[in-house]
Design a protein around this motif. Structure first.
Motif, PDB file in Angstrom:
ATOM      1  N   SER A 469     -31.255  36.621 -27.834  1.00  0.00           N
ATOM      2  CA  SER A 469     -30.124  36.268 -26.976  1.00  0.00           C
ATOM      3  C   SER A 469     -30.133  37.160 -25.742  1.00  0.00           C
ATOM      4  O   SER A 469     -30.574  36.768 -24.683  1.00  0.00           O
ATOM      5  CB  SER A 469     -28.810  36.394 -27.750  1.00  0.00           C
ATOM      6  OG  SER A 469     -27.734  36.015 -26.949  1.00  0.00           O
ATOM      7  N   CYS A 470     -29.697  38.433 -25.871  1.00  0.00           N
ATOM      8  CA  CYS A 470     -29.542  39.274 -24.677  1.00  0.00           C
ATOM      9  C   CYS A 470     -30.877  39.785 -24.140  1.00  0.00           C
ATOM     10  O   CYS A 470     -31.016  40.049 -22.959  1.00  0.00           O
ATOM     11  CB  CYS A 470     -28.643  40.464 -24.996  1.00  0.00           C
ATOM     12  SG  CYS A 470     -29.416  41.688 -26.086  1.00  0.00           S
ATOM     13  N   ARG A 471     -31.839  39.962 -24.978  1.00  0.00           N
ATOM     14  CA  ARG A 471     -33.156  40.528 -24.652  1.00  0.00           C
ATOM     15  C   ARG A 471     -33.035  41.896 -24.000  1.00  0.00           C
ATOM     16  O   ARG A 471     -33.839  42.287 -23.170  1.00  0.00           O
ATOM     17  CB  ARG A 471     -33.957  39.554 -23.783  1.00  0.00           C
ATOM     18  CG  ARG A 471     -34.199  38.257 -24.539  1.00  0.00           C
ATOM     19  CD  ARG A 471     -34.936  37.219 -23.761  1.00  0.00           C
ATOM     20  NE  ARG A 471     -36.353  37.493 -23.708  1.00  0.00           N
ATOM     21  CZ  ARG A 471     -37.260  36.595 -23.356  1.00  0.00           C
ATOM     22  NH1 ARG A 471     -36.882  35.379 -23.055  1.00  0.00           N
ATOM     23  NH2 ARG A 471     -38.517  36.902 -23.308  1.00  0.00           N
ATOM     24  N   CYS A 475     -27.528  42.864 -28.568  1.00  0.00           N
ATOM     25  CA  CYS A 475     -26.822  41.905 -29.422  1.00  0.00           C
ATOM     26  C   CYS A 475     -27.287  41.927 -30.875  1.00  0.00           C
ATOM     27  O   CYS A 475     -26.530  41.587 -31.770  1.00  0.00           O
ATOM     28  CB  CYS A 475     -26.959  40.496 -28.856  1.00  0.00           C
ATOM     29  SG  CYS A 475     -28.629  39.827 -28.961  1.00  0.00           S
ATOM     30  N   GLY A 476     -28.524  42.272 -31.133  1.00  0.00           N
ATOM     31  CA  GLY A 476     -29.027  42.317 -32.507  1.00  0.00           C
ATOM     32  C   GLY A 476     -29.573  40.996 -33.018  1.00  0.00           C
ATOM     33  O   GLY A 476     -30.033  40.909 -34.150  1.00  0.00           O
ATOM     34  N   CYS A 478     -32.275  39.495 -32.369  1.00  0.00           N
ATOM     35  CA  CYS A 478     -33.731  39.463 -32.562  1.00  0.00           C
ATOM     36  C   CYS A 478     -34.207  40.366 -33.696  1.00  0.00           C
ATOM     37  O   CYS A 478     -35.403  40.569 -33.847  1.00  0.00           O
ATOM     38  CB  CYS A 478     -34.426  39.870 -31.263  1.00  0.00           C
ATOM     39  SG  CYS A 478     -34.066  41.578 -30.821  1.00  0.00           S
ATOM     40  N   CYS A 508     -36.958  42.533 -29.240  1.00  0.00           N
ATOM     41  CA  CYS A 508     -36.929  42.534 -27.773  1.00  0.00           C
ATOM     42  C   CYS A 508     -37.147  43.925 -27.185  1.00  0.00           C
ATOM     43  O   CYS A 508     -37.414  44.061 -25.996  1.00  0.00           O
ATOM     44  CB  CYS A 508     -35.619  41.941 -27.257  1.00  0.00           C
ATOM     45  SG  CYS A 508     -34.183  43.000 -27.488  1.00  0.00           S
TER      46      CYS A 508
HETATM   47  S1  FES Z   1     -32.187  39.790 -28.171  1.00  0.00           S
HETATM   48 FE1  FES Z   1     -30.364  40.966 -28.176  1.00  0.00          FE
HETATM   49  S2  FES Z   1     -30.982  42.797 -29.175  1.00  0.00           S
HETATM   50 FE2  FES Z   1     -32.813  41.688 -28.968  1.00  0.00          FE
END
Ligand code: FES
Length: 520
Positions: A469-471, A475-476, A478, A508
């Motif tokens: 999501s956030c890359r 966010c966690g 991945c 990520c």
């Molecule tokens: S995509 Fe959000 S922490 Fe890795």
């Protein structure tokens, strides 16, 4: 029962368990699905695993007895039971045989699913069966998913079953397995609520029923069967954990948005889908304490609404100023509920600001965000903890405005949306990158790369469907397991100590050192 006998029993039962999960998940098994199952047992030409070929005739022989046990409630077919059977069958198989058997089981599930879709009719899909197959795929492919589901299954065997009344759980009889606090789960849509002309709230219960445990402000990632593939999208949980039976997401229809349009047009009460989470650190639970100032723009209202509901449910003296910005009066989400809260709670006040309305259309404040406007609406804002959510440009204006006004930014938290996720960019790229390799155990791919590459970037570049999501490590979504080798992180913000102990990495933000084997 000896281990050998366990295994021989499990391999005979396994096709039946998979079949029942897919064909009877909706309680409406069709003749077409039964015929397909019989054909797969009788003609194992689709099957390459010697072990499975030997056991299929035994499954056919025992089919009647297994069916009677299922009807009598003596044959568990929940995901934990499937995970336990898979773990038993796959344990100690040489890795090559294991891979062949996994492929056969995936193929078996697909063939039953095909029959389920044919029953659904032309141009339709059996949504429940698709959700079941997705969950089974996860169990078949991923050892960590099996371990988790099998552990829950074992726990459920040692606890009294919670009573059911109108489908609701009773807290006093619930065990640990009836609380969802992380991982994947199956959701059933309970109802769809029209919030505005282009915003709907989707209420879900867990299947089987569970209490939802999360922090207000966190989000989940929904997995949706769209056009024959699974599409993942993250949405903030708009409900409050103080009301744990139901989990809600509130979604604005986005022009040409694949997922938001699917949710608005296709998702109905009774339909099932998978979700993972909860993720995210934007929450008042771990952040600065009140009094609070919640500022939101557009769809950014959802996390602060969850926080407001939580605080008003759980804190007797919650002091909250809520300022929400939208374009026009008809765009205000939750307006009626917020006004009701204002009428009920003396320390709760809300204001709605329209950026594009005339005084004839809106009698409240009109205009774009400015620090002057905010200080008029919340004159004591300097003494409050600010939680802000909205589109990128909006949150940036508010952040800069507050900072310039001398606000104590240690009492400020924000979450933004609107920017498309971009490839993970290194914050401190190693100057001396060395050759490395990532082995994606689930996908069966081995990719040569360097120690400067992120696991997620390599996965996506090679067609591996890795959740993200956030890359940016925040966010966690991945999180995945490093099965072997070492990963070096440049950010571990969304990993807990427990995650690290379990060998989880943030794909990520993790780079391989030498050879790294990951559960993707
Ligand atoms: S995509 Fe959000 S922490 Fe890795």
């Amino acid at each position: 029962m000896t281990a050998t006998k366990d295994k021989s029993t499990a391999i005979v039962e396994l096709p039946m368990l998979l079949f029942l999960r897919i064909a009877d998940g909706d309680g409406a098994m069709s003749a077409l699905e039964m015929e397909r199952f019989d054909a797969l047992l009788r003609s194992p030409d689709w099957c390459r695993s010697a072990l499975l070929r030997r056991s299929l005739p035994l499954t056919e022989r025992d089919k009647g007895a297994l069916w009677r046990r299922y009807v009598d409630g003596d044959l568990d077919v929940d995901s934990g039971a499937v995970a336990a059977a898979l773990a038993c069958v796959l344990a100690e198989l040489p890795s090559e045989e294991q891979a062949i058997l996994e492929q056969d089981l995936l193929s078996f599930s697909r063939r039953i699913l095909e029959a389920a879709d044919r029953r659904a009719g032309w141009f339709k899909t059996d949504t429940k069966a698709h959700v079941s197959v997705e969950a089974l795929d996860e169990l078949i492919r991923r050892p960590s998913a099996r371990v988790h589901a099998a552990a829950l299954h074992r726990m459920s065997k040692t606890r009294p079953a919670p009573t059911d009344s109108g489908g609701a759980l009773h807290l006093e009889l619930a065990g640990d397995d009836t609380f969802w606090s992380g991982g994947k789960l199956s959701l059933s849509c309970l109802r769809v609520i029209d919030e505005t002309h282009d915003v709907k709230t989707f209420d879900f219960v867990a299947e089987p029923r569970k209490f939802f445990c999360y922090k207000p402000g966190q989000f989940v990632t929904l997995e949706l069967p769209i056009d024959g593939r699974i599409v993942r999208r993250s949405y903030t949980i708009s409900s409050s954990p103080s009301r744990p039976h139901v989990l809600s997401v509130t979604v604005k229809r986005v022009e040409n948005g694949l997922v938001s349009n699917w949710l608005h047009d296709r998702l109905r009460a009774g339909m099932s889908l998978s979700a993972g989470g909860p993720y995210g650190k934007f929450t008042c639970v771990d952040g600065a304490a009140g009094p609070y100032l919640f500022v939101s723009g557009g769809s950014g209202v959802t996390p602060v609404m969850s926080m407001a509901r939580w605080l008003l449910d759980t804190a007797a003296d919650a002091d909250i100023r809520f300022v929400h910005f939208a374009r026009r009066p008809e765009d205000f989400v939750y307006e009626r509920e917020l006004r009701l809260l204002e009428a009920r709670f003396p320390n709760f006040r809300c204001d709605f600001v329209c950026s594009r309305a005339t005084p004839e259309e809106w009698s409240g404040p009109i205009g774009r965000f400015s620090i002057e406007l905010l200080s008029q609406l919340a004159p004591d804002m300097i003494s409050r903890a600010v939680y802000l959510c909205g589109p990128d440009g909006f949150t940036e204006s508010v952040r800069v405005g507050l900072s310039d006004a001398g606000f104590d930014m240690s009492r400020f938290a924000q979450e933004s949306f609107g920017g498309a996720p971009s490839p993970s960019t290194a914050t401190a790229k190693p100057a001396d990158a060395s050759p490395a390799k990532i082995v994606f155990s689930t996908s069966g791919k081995e990719i040569e790369c360097t120690s400067a590459d992120y696991v997620l970037d390599i996965a996506l570049a090679n067609g591996i469907d890795a959740a993200n999501s956030c890359r940016a490590g925040q966010c966690g979504v991945c999180k995945t397991t490093a099965l072997e080798g070492k990963a070096v992180h440049d950010c571990t913000d969304s990993l807990t100590e427990e995650d690290i102990g379990l060998g989880l990495i943030l794909a990520c933000r993790a780079r391989p050192e030498g050879i790294l084997v990951v559960d993707l």
